[in-house]
Design an enzyme around this catalytic site. Structure first.
Site, short mmCIF file in Angstrom:
data_model
loop_
_atom_site.label_atom_id
_atom_site.label_comp_id
_atom_site.label_asym_id
_atom_site.label_seq_id
_atom_site.Cartn_x
_atom_site.Cartn_y
_atom_site.Cartn_z
N LYS A 285 0.84 -1.19 0.00
CA LYS A 285 0.00 0.00 0.00
C LYS A 285 0.88 1.25 0.00
O LYS A 285 1.90 1.31 0.69
CB LYS A 285 -0.92 0.02 1.24
CG LYS A 285 -1.98 -1.05 1.22
CD LYS A 285 -2.96 -0.90 2.37
CE LYS A 285 -3.93 0.23 2.12
NZ LYS A 285 -5.04 0.26 3.10
N GLU A 368 -19.76 -6.89 9.57
CA GLU A 368 -20.76 -6.16 10.36
C GLU A 368 -21.79 -7.09 10.97
O GLU A 368 -22.23 -6.89 12.12
CB GLU A 368 -21.45 -5.11 9.48
CG GLU A 368 -20.55 -3.98 9.02
CD GLU A 368 -19.76 -4.29 7.76
OE1 GLU A 368 -18.99 -3.42 7.32
OE2 GLU A 368 -19.90 -5.41 7.22
N ARG A 396 -25.72 -3.62 6.32
CA ARG A 396 -25.40 -5.01 6.03
C ARG A 396 -25.79 -5.93 7.18
O ARG A 396 -25.85 -7.15 7.01
CB ARG A 396 -23.90 -5.13 5.74
CG ARG A 396 -23.44 -4.22 4.63
CD ARG A 396 -21.94 -4.23 4.47
NE ARG A 396 -21.51 -5.48 3.90
CZ ARG A 396 -20.65 -5.60 2.90
NH1 ARG A 396 -20.13 -4.51 2.36
NH2 ARG A 396 -20.30 -6.76 2.44
#
Length: 627
Positions: A285, A368, A396
């Protein structure tokens, strides 16, 4: 920087024809353009910088005009956008009327699927691959999923199905959390090269086909060879064989995600296999921008910044900061409080709680549903779980909130961050539905604090004064109120309507949370025109004592409600239904979001598009009063 390739005609044929040196230059140009644009507009930086070579390699092998290339989340798609005809519009990234920060089928025919939320790519790609097989077409289907998205259960449901049904497609696992092991030695590198070669794959396929034809012993021989191969791989690489193979996928990797030529070789080797394939690609990253490489979390999603200096922490306090401080306060007094988040400890402010109370903090990854059901289990054992999740992501866990929290009346506190409009991330991230979906749930209390003082009071109330499920919803960013006074002097008053302004009874306006500021501005505009009303703010918006609401309305014949949420099932629509069925015979007008696809822009621009800014509200009230 003058670009040699970006901005020119980059057809699939052109990209495929580039040589090694030309691709290296193209990657440099992509990084330069991404850094310049994101530092000006804000956006997702570290993940996109890490995905440059991978994207170039992918488009060197697959034809973006025909093949289906599905990005997970989509916050690593900037290089793809630049290479698929959007260079001239890239400076409008995440701006009103500009290109989105995520793939959008409405934006380009080359975006295969709308994304924004995690762990969806493999499921969507399987659907496309199976549709291809039914239709008899021959396009390649590729799902690019990041390792963060692999913490989401939907990804594993899809992979389990993919291996079971043996659908032909490729999954690229972009693993950006680990570096390639430098101690594996030359033999390991040789085996990786051999293993990914087309010759190896062809020989493997032919050998398996031959052995399968041997009666009785064929399958046993194959099992023995596979066992020896896995043992040898473990001895050389010190790694347990991939679980993906046990799930029915052909696993290849790990592959250096910044070696464009090696990636191209890998893609060419596996693209025509008639089985599902997983390529494990390791990237870094922030690659190419040292500040992002050193602190990738700080450069995940950023606002505009000086690229020569880097991102600097904001000096402004935010609602998230206020929540974080409030959580520490209640946790210090109540030892049963635990903190839970879904891979967003910094974004939700939970990192401060995690630092102080590490044994009471749980980051469940992008899961979640699991967060909420686990919280339900904790509640049954006497703990008070505080689950901090962004409003758009909490969607969700809809079923889990109902089934595993509300039906049992479990004392779970949902800290619903980023409620209302969120700005430049656009419609996939706006938190406009939480009131509507939470409103319908049994035993649910919903609190919508106006400012930081109210937020602190709401957290105290939610943790220590409510026995069942409660949601505390608050917006992104800093409070617009110049003075943080709060609405209440006594915690018990949270449940009651609070009269913020009282100048007359031409109308009564009800609002909630941060939106009170917009309504106050509209109130002043109307007052300047001689229209005098009463402005009332509700912090507890479910349940509501409607007899108290009717008392506040009094003899006024015009009632208005305003909120940053959808119209259907929202605060205003519910209030209108209840008071009109309980004796109010005046006119009730609800101001809420009717167009649920308000796209990227500043929050002010989004409010204006929704006709919910102060000027629009005052004009709309004027029209109703004069009609």
């Amino acid at each position: 920087m003058d670009y040699k390739y970006l901005g020119t005609e980059l057809s699939p044929e052109k990209i495929a024809s580039l040589n090694r040196d030309e691709r290296t230059v193209l990657c440099e140009e992509l990084r330069d353009k991404i850094i310049n644009t994101v530092s000006t507009n804000g956006g997702h930086l570290a993940s996109n910088l890490g995905c440059v070579e991978l994207t170039v390699a992918m488009l060197s092998v697959f034809d973006y005009t025909k093949d289906k290339l599905v990005f997970d989340v989509g916050h690593q798609s900037y290089s793809y956008k630049l290479l698929t005809g959007r260079f001239d519009k890239f400076d409008t990234l995440r701006q009103q009327g500009g290109i989105a920060g995520f793939p959008r089928i409405s934006e380009s025919p080359y975006d295969a699927f709308d994304t924004g939320h995690s762990s969806t790519s493999v499921s969507a790609a399987i659907g496309m691959a199976r549709a291809r097989d039914i239709k008899g077409t021959d396009e390649y289907v590729v799902a690019l999923i990041g390792d963060g998205a692999m913490t989401g259960g939907l990804a594993y449901e899809a992979i389990n199905d993919l291996g079971h049904q043996n659908t032909r497609m490729i999954v690229i696992l972009n693993d950006n959390e680990m570096s390639i092991d430098k101690n594996v030695g030359g033999m390991s590198k040789y085996l990786k090269s051999l293993r990914i070669s087309s010759g190896y794959l062809s020989a493997k396929k032919n050998t398996e086909s031959f052995l399968n034809k041997i009666p009785l012993l064929g399958k046993a021989i194959i099992a023995l060879i596979m066992g020896v191969k896995r043992l040898f791989r473990f001895v050389v690489n010190r790694k347990i064989p991939s679980m993906f193979e046990d799930l029915g996928l052909r696993y290849y990797g790990p592959i250096d995600g910044h070696d464009t030529e090696g990636l191209i070789k890998a893609f060419n080797a596996v693209k025509d296999l008639n089985v599902p394939v997983l390529l494990h690609v390791v990237t870094k990253k922030g690659k190419g921008y040292s500040l992002a490489e050193e602190n990738p979390s700080d450069y995940h999603g950023v606002g505009p910044f000086d690229k020569s200096v880097g991102v600097r922490p904001s000096s402004k306090k935010s609602y998230t900061d206020a929540f974080a401080g409030s959580l520490l306060d209640v946790a210090n007094k109540n030892k049963n409080v635990v903190g839970i988040c879904a891979a967003m400890s910094i974004g939700t402010g939970m990192d401060k709680f995690a630092y102080k109370y590490p044994s009471r903090f749980f980051d469940c990854g992008i899961a979640e549903e699991h967060c909420v059901t686990m919280a339900g289990g904790m509640s049954r054992m006497g703990l008070v779980p505080v689950v901090a999740i962004y409003s758009s992501f909490l969607q969700r866990a809809y079923d889990e909130i109902i089934h595993d929290v509300c039906f049992m009346n479990n004392h779970v506190v949902l800290a619903v961050d980023r409620s209302g409009f969120v700005g430049n991330d656009g419609h996939t991230h706006n938190g406009l539905r939480d009131i509507a979906y939470l409103n319908s749930m049994p035993n649910m209390t919903i609190l919508s604090p106006r400012d930081y003082v109210d937020l602190k009071l709401c957290m105290e109330y939610a943790v220590n004064h409510i026995d069942g499920p409660v949601a505390v919803r608050y917006p992104r960013g800093a409070s617009p109120f110049e003075e943080e006074k709060g609405l209440y002097t006594d915690i018990e008053l949270i449940t009651k309507p609070h009269v913020v302004r009282d100048e007359g009874m031409d109308y009564v306006m009800f609002t909630t949370g941060l939106y009170d500021k917009v309504c106050e501005d509209a109130f002043e505009m109307l007052l300047s025109k001689g229209i005098k009303g009463r402005l009332v703010c509700l912090t507890q918006i479910n349940p509501i004592n409607y007899s108290e609401i009717l008392e506040v309305i009094g003899e006024s014949k015009f009632v208005f409600t305003g909120e940053e949420g959808i119209l259907s099932g929202g605060f205003g629509e519910t209030l209108k239904h209840e008071i009109t069925t309980n004796g109010y015979d005046g006119r009730v007008t609800v101001f809420a979001v009717e167009d649920q696809m308000i796209k990227a822009g500043t929050v002010s621009q989004q409010l204006k598009l929704a006709h919910l800014d102060a000027k629009s509200i005052s004009d709309r009230i004027m029209r109703v009063l004069r009609s």
